[in-house]
Motif scaffolding. Sequence first.
Motif, PDB file in Angstrom:
ATOM      1  N   LEU A  39       0.922  -1.215   0.032  1.00 28.26           N
ATOM      2  CA  LEU A  39       0.089  -0.087   0.035  1.00 28.26           C
ATOM      3  C   LEU A  39       0.709   1.356  -0.201  1.00 28.26           C
ATOM      4  N   THR A  40       0.670   2.180  -0.770  1.00 28.92           N
ATOM      5  CA  THR A  40       1.338   3.630  -0.868  1.00 28.92           C
ATOM      6  C   THR A  40       0.383   4.365  -0.045  1.00 28.92           C
ATOM      7  N   LEU A  41       0.933   4.771   0.989  1.00 28.91           N
ATOM      8  CA  LEU A  41       0.171   5.519   2.230  1.00 28.91           C
ATOM      9  C   LEU A  41       0.811   6.842   2.289  1.00 28.91           C
ATOM     10  N   ASP A  42      -0.209   7.942   2.015  1.00 30.48           N
ATOM     11  CA  ASP A  42       0.407   9.087   2.204  1.00 30.48           C
ATOM     12  C   ASP A  42      -0.067   9.675   3.330  1.00 30.48           C
ATOM     13  N   LEU A  43       0.928  10.094   4.392  1.00 30.23           N
ATOM     14  CA  LEU A  43       0.778  10.679   5.610  1.00 30.23           C
ATOM     15  C   LEU A  43       1.362  12.304   5.832  1.00 30.23           C
ATOM     16  N   ARG A  44       1.453  12.846   4.636  1.00 25.06           N
ATOM     17  CA  ARG A  44       2.142  14.246   4.524  1.00 25.06           C
ATOM     18  C   ARG A  44       1.066  15.202   5.308  1.00 25.06           C
ATOM     19  N   LYS A  45       1.774  15.971   6.176  1.00 24.16           N
ATOM     20  CA  LYS A  45       1.032  17.062   6.649  1.00 24.16           C
ATOM     21  C   LYS A  45       0.377  16.584   7.852  1.00 24.16           C
ATOM     22  N   ASN A  46       0.833  15.797   8.654  1.00 24.37           N
ATOM     23  CA  ASN A  46       0.175  15.113   9.844  1.00 24.37           C
ATOM     24  C   ASN A  46       1.249  15.504  10.988  1.00 24.37           C
ATOM     25  N   PRO A  47       0.628  16.034  12.279  1.00 25.21           N
ATOM     26  CA  PRO A  47       1.568  16.436  13.501  1.00 25.21           C
ATOM     27  C   PRO A  47       2.654  15.529  14.009  1.00 25.21           C
ATOM     28  N   GLY A  48       3.389  14.859  13.088  1.00 25.53           N
ATOM     29  CA  GLY A  48       4.165  13.849  13.847  1.00 25.53           C
ATOM     30  C   GLY A  48       5.291  14.259  14.879  1.00 25.53           C
ATOM     31  N   ASP A  49       5.447  15.669  14.745  1.00 26.09           N
ATOM     32  CA  ASP A  49       6.454  16.157  15.630  1.00 26.09           C
ATOM     33  C   ASP A  49       6.139  16.369  17.009  1.00 26.09           C
ATOM     34  N   ARG A  50       4.659  16.038  17.605  1.00 26.63           N
ATOM     35  CA  ARG A  50       4.114  16.169  18.747  1.00 26.63           C
ATOM     36  C   ARG A  50       4.562  14.977  19.654  1.00 26.63           C
ATOM     37  N   ASP A  51       4.860  13.920  18.973  1.00 28.71           N
ATOM     38  CA  ASP A  51       5.485  12.907  19.930  1.00 28.71           C
ATOM     39  C   ASP A  51       6.589  11.864  18.783  1.00 28.71           C
ATOM     40  N   PRO A  52       7.582  12.404  18.496  1.00 30.49           N
ATOM     41  CA  PRO A  52       8.287  11.887  17.351  1.00 30.49           C
ATOM     42  C   PRO A  52       8.843  10.310  17.825  1.00 30.49           C
ATOM     43  N   ASP A  53       8.885   9.992  18.692  1.00 25.56           N
ATOM     44  CA  ASP A  53       9.190   8.700  19.105  1.00 25.56           C
ATOM     45  C   ASP A  53       8.219   7.616  18.785  1.00 25.56           C
ATOM     46  N   THR A  54       6.869   8.168  19.087  1.00 21.93           N
ATOM     47  CA  THR A  54       5.695   7.487  18.821  1.00 21.93           C
ATOM     48  C   THR A  54       5.474   7.500  17.459  1.00 21.93           C
ATOM     49  N   TRP A  55       5.645   8.463  16.869  1.00 21.73           N
ATOM     50  CA  TRP A  55       5.473   8.316  15.376  1.00 21.73           C
ATOM     51  C   TRP A  55       6.486   7.814  14.525  1.00 21.73           C
ATOM     52  N   ASN A  56       7.653   7.862  14.858  1.00 23.57           N
ATOM     53  CA  ASN A  56       8.517   6.893  14.064  1.00 23.57           C
ATOM     54  C   ASN A  56       8.302   5.465  14.622  1.00 23.57           C
ATOM     55  N   THR A  57       7.817   4.824  15.672  1.00 22.80           N
ATOM     56  CA  THR A  57       7.411   3.638  16.029  1.00 22.80           C
ATOM     57  C   THR A  57       6.433   3.140  14.976  1.00 22.80           C
TER      58      THR A  57
END
Length: 663
Positions: free
Chosen positions: A616-634
């Motif tokens: 699946l090509t999943l477009d996640l751009r412009k979502n606030p991943g910087d609110r919790d970078p560790d959880t976002w990267n996980t």
Amino acid sequence: MRETAGKADQKNPKEICLKEICFHAVREHFTALGIKAVLDLPTPLITDLLPHLTVCQLDELQPELNQRGVSTYSGWAGILQDMCGPNNAVDFHTEEEAKHEVMRMLFTLVFYGFTNPFVKRNITNLNTPSFLWAAAKCIKHFLLITSLHKPLQSLTAEQRPLLNILEKRIRSVGVSQSIDLSKRKTQTALYVLHRLLDHGVAKKLVVHVQCPIVLAWLLHGRGSQYVNPELKILMHSKKENCISQAVSASADRASCSPGLDTRVSEHKDDQVIPCKRSKLDSVSVKEESGKANFTLDPKALCRTFTSCEGPSAEACPSGQIDCLEIRQCGSDSLRVLNSALPTFFCLRSLTLHSFSTLMDSDVLGLARALKQLSESSRSSLTDLNIGVLPYTKLSEILLDASPKVTSLHVEIQTVMWGPHFSPYHPRTAESDMSVELPLEKLTVKVAELQTDLHFITSVLRRSPHLTSLHIAGMRLPTGSSISQLLTTLSESNHCLRSLNLEDMKLSDCLPEILNLLRDCKLEELWCNDCRLLEKWSDKEGSLQQLVAALKTVPSLHTLSLAQNRLAKNVCVLAELFSGSSPSSVKRLDISSNFIQPTELLEFAERLRTHPPPHRLTLDLRKNPGDRDPDTWNTALKRLRPYCVLLVEGWKSTDTMVDHISNM
């Protein structure tokens, strides 16, 4: 390097550092090593090496690697990432698409001498004839920048073989600046245009400037039988003086210079014997007295520029323009175009855009010219793209004037002054309103306080062959609903394959959306910025209904729900791939939905429970991943086994408005 590849499982920092050093050495000494030495490496090691190579090295390796089943995509994608920065996702599906984008972006920069950070860092590898040749064999569009005279002049001298390559490859030519036909150095730009449009294979012309006399020159003899009076006078005034100039230039070229560095390709088809350029920059006595002794006629231009071994002027062909775009289309340009249109039989696609709203009189004049063209059996016009119109009714007038058009794209913006309809224009007869239209693609982008929904639904009812519909910005009177549009689609447009609804209110249309999905054969569905969840009392339950309906469309491969404030409800979308009949969606866009890191992590967990049947090509751009970078990267790490992720940087401080709107 082979030992390092054999111990890939250990991957300690020293090995990684050693591998990087080896890759850098291969890049630096690629010519000395030879292509065979690189091809002899194990495939996994070659794959790791690709992002470290130069553009020319990748281009040279690609054919051999493709024969071995190895794609160079990672190399081209790495270059794009380096050029555009880490905060821009590389959204290309194939190596050819990525390669073309690299060459397209770099060719113009290098050829005209522009610089950006990437070019500065790689100038040694890019500012070479080999790069320009490699890029010229790949690109399809050439942008003519007339203010930079020297690069264009080089195409008539030491880089004449490059012009030969461009002549064979370029399909589209862009004119970015006005061309002063009264100046002698203009001849260089006109000659390059002549080679690409007449001798070459280019049939698409993109004009970015408002310059009526240049537009007349570009159209002259390239499709329409119309001859612009002003251009005719100008060309005639030059003709008498150009004969002696052509004879003088021919004598000047009689001796060819064997000492020029021609950068000739290994391929015979690319070879050309260089010659001295005629002294086009010298100022003659006649010029000083105000009488220019140069020509605007393409055939005479060939006599002036072509080498002694080149084609004769008598063999000069006349090209045809089948695709025309005018990006700054004002009243003066329209007058030239409208005069040419009635006999522009080879024209297949016409795009006209203005920075300001077009005047009624201009649009009605265009409609009359289109009507005259459509009345000829020789007319080829099928694609029409017009913007910006002052009101919706003019779209109907243009459509009725072009009954053979299969693709219509209009942009409408309400003006606050002037009449909303010109009473002197003949209205469409009621009997004609039921006539079937051959439309296959329709795009209507609106910026009006209130939209005429009746116009759109009437066109839809008359277009049973419609396969693609894109509507954006529709605003209806209070109490009205888009549901009528969706019902019309369900009843009248059974061939629809692509539906794009953008910037409109769909939150009260769930029943109609579900009904449309039950019997449709959609392959692509976009509902961007449609406030889907705004009025749903049970947001999760309603979204589950939508997901269940989407799963019943086996042909659907692209789904976009960007800018719909899905937030925590995004987890429901993972159910697209659950059950005995999972969705066939291969591309899912959930960008700009204020999805928090914890919500994306839950989505990833659910997707891992019900993985999609295809990557699946999943477009996640412009979502606030910087609110919790560790959880976002996980979350990203857990998604990668199943998804190609499109992500980019996010700065929450720059998006407070979006945050407040989701509170």
